[in-house]
Enzyme design. Structure first.
Site, PDB file in Angstrom:
ATOM      1  N   ARG A 121     -25.943   3.110  54.796  1.00 17.25           N
ATOM      2  CA  ARG A 121     -25.292   2.746  53.536  1.00 17.25           C
ATOM      3  C   ARG A 121     -25.750   1.361  53.082  1.00 17.25           C
ATOM      4  O   ARG A 121     -25.949   1.128  51.889  1.00 17.25           O
ATOM      5  CB  ARG A 121     -23.769   2.796  53.725  1.00 17.25           C
ATOM      6  N   LYS A 165     -22.038  -0.966  48.356  1.00 17.54           N
ATOM      7  CA  LYS A 165     -21.077  -1.978  48.820  1.00 17.54           C
ATOM      8  C   LYS A 165     -21.573  -3.366  48.428  1.00 17.54           C
ATOM      9  O   LYS A 165     -22.036  -4.146  49.260  1.00 17.54           O
ATOM     10  CB  LYS A 165     -20.895  -1.852  50.332  1.00 17.54           C
ATOM     11  N   GLU A 211     -11.079   5.821  43.096  1.00 15.85           N
ATOM     12  CA  GLU A 211     -10.617   5.251  44.363  1.00 15.85           C
ATOM     13  C   GLU A 211      -9.859   3.969  44.099  1.00 15.85           C
ATOM     14  O   GLU A 211      -9.592   3.630  42.946  1.00 15.85           O
ATOM     15  CB  GLU A 211     -11.800   5.027  45.304  1.00 15.85           C
TER      16      GLU A 211
HETATM   17  C1  LIG Z   1     -15.864  -0.098  52.205  1.00 22.89           C
HETATM   18  C2  LIG Z   1     -15.213   0.656  51.119  1.00 22.89           C
HETATM   19  C3  LIG Z   1     -14.496   1.845  51.358  1.00 22.89           C
HETATM   20  C4  LIG Z   1     -14.212   2.364  52.745  1.00 22.89           C
HETATM   21  O1  LIG Z   1     -15.350   2.765  53.445  1.00 22.89           O
HETATM   22  P1  LIG Z   1     -15.310   2.976  55.021  1.00 22.89           P
HETATM   23  O2  LIG Z   1     -16.727   3.240  55.356  1.00 22.89           O
HETATM   24  O3  LIG Z   1     -14.429   4.129  55.311  1.00 22.89           O
HETATM   25  O4  LIG Z   1     -14.769   1.705  55.612  1.00 22.89           O
HETATM   26  C5  LIG Z   1     -13.990   2.521  50.264  1.00 22.89           C
HETATM   27  N1  LIG Z   1     -14.145   2.072  49.002  1.00 22.89           N
HETATM   28  C6  LIG Z   1     -14.817   0.933  48.738  1.00 22.89           C
HETATM   29  C7  LIG Z   1     -14.958   0.486  47.326  1.00 22.89           C
HETATM   30  C8  LIG Z   1     -15.369   0.188  49.780  1.00 22.89           C
HETATM   31  O5  LIG Z   1     -16.028  -0.935  49.502  1.00 22.89           O
END
Ligand SMILES: *Cc1c(COP(=O)(O)O)cnc(C)c1O
Length: 343
Positions: A82, A184, A220
């Protein structure tokens, strides 16, 4: 190895300087070997790319101690991949996936004394990140980069049980159509700060962001994906190109299908169908699953039948199965649990 003298069960979610971190530098088109260092401070040019045009992205995962005393982490290869995707989107050099996983293992090993003991509920949070370090004033990618991984011990996410939270539907977006919602990037978080502070001031725990194009579909929150349970026991998770692909959510989809025999739907979820669901939760590395009791859409309350006292029964089963796999109580699918130290 002697553990640090820390009151593990009463730790919060804050930064504490641990002994070691991993640092690698990118220059002249290649990454150096990288090293473990005690230097916790970064000194950069005032004109570094990260300061001017926010060229930075990050990852988050945890190391913890299993019941039989092993120090492990969960699916670090997916964090590596990722981060590679984030770097490509931000025109940053990819830190190779295999080297990323090795560096995570190295930095956790070096900080073994900081890994909380089994049963404390605490974990060692691992934060890999990258930034543009060379001076950039005309708008373009930096030429030099630094990749770092630091760790910090964090307390149990829920002290005294997982109480359902209340979420409001946000009037702002966290991502643009065809933007950067799926990576991210620090920039996604910078633009969510206004909304999270405002939500807290008004008594809500989190914001629900809708799809930025039509504002009719659920995306989300600022840092976690949604899961929903239908009245007939299916797991439904929202699908969209601007949702960050949570590793916890992807793991829960496998757990639901393969361990619990549930039907799983990864599809668009309309705001207007929320009241049909029996349970709702947020998922991410930090809490694994936080139960959601109520969603407020501009004064209109959507209350899930699971209520405000406890996690819904299906959500709870998902939570217990995934954490059972992580803690080594249940057999994990191939490659999910990365053993870093045998004790
Ligand atoms: C990091 C993150 C998540 C959660 O991801 P995980 O890999 O399960 O920790 C969900 N939404 C956003 C916007 C994120 O930055």
């Amino acid at each position: 190895m002697e553990k640090k003298d820390i009151d593990w069960s009463n730790l919060g979610f804050g930064y504490q300087v641990a002994d070691y971190r991993f640092v690698a530098n990118y220059k002249d088109g290649k990454w150096d070997d990288g090293e473990i260092t005690t230097e916790a401070t970064v000194t950069l040019s005032e004109c570094a790319g990260v300061f001017q045009y926010a060229q930075t992205c990050f990852e988050g995962l945890k190391a913890y101690t299993t019941e039989d005393g092993k120090i492990v982490c969960f699916r670090p290869d997916l964090n590596a991949q990722r981060m590679a995707d984030s770097c490509e989107r931000l025109k940053m050099p990819v830190f190779p996936v295999d080297r990323f996983v090795k560096a995570v293992e190295e930095v956790v090993k070096a900080n073994a004394a900081w890994v909380p003991p089994f049963g404390s509920g605490a974990t060692l949070y691992i934060r890999p990140y990258m930034m543009g370090t060379s001076p950039v004033i005309g708008v373009k990618p930096a030429e030099e980069y630094q990749f770092r991984i630091f760790v910090t011990p964090v307390g149990p996410y829920f002290k005294g049980g997982a109480k359902p939270i209340t979420i409001r539907v946000s009037d702002y977006d966290r991502a643009a159509p065809h933007g950067t919602g799926h990576i991210k990037a620090g920039l996604n978080y910078a633009m969510s700060l206004y909304q999270i502070v405002d939500a807290h001031e008004k008594g809500f725990d989190e914001n629900m962001y809708l799809d930025p194009a039509t504002r009719t579909k659920v995306e989300e929150t600022g840092g976690a994906n949604f899961i929903f349970i239908t009245k007939d026991g299916k797991l439904v998770t929202p699908k969209s190109d601007s949702i960050l692909p949570s590793i916890t959510r992807r793991s829960l989809m496998v757990v639901a299908e393969k361990y619990l025999g549930m039907e799983v739907e990864h599809r668009e979820v309309l705001l207007s169908e929320l009241s049909d669901f029996a349970e709702c939760g947020l998922c991410g590395t930090a809490a694994v699953i936080s139960p959601v009791g109520k969603i407020v859409d501009h004064g209109k309350e959507i209350c899930f039948p699971s209520g405000m006292d406890d996690m819904g029964p299906v959500t709870k089963k998902l939570y217990e199965t995934l954490t059972g796999i992580q803690m080594g109580k249940l057999e994990a699918p191939e490659g999910w649990v990365d053993v870093i130290m045998e004790e």
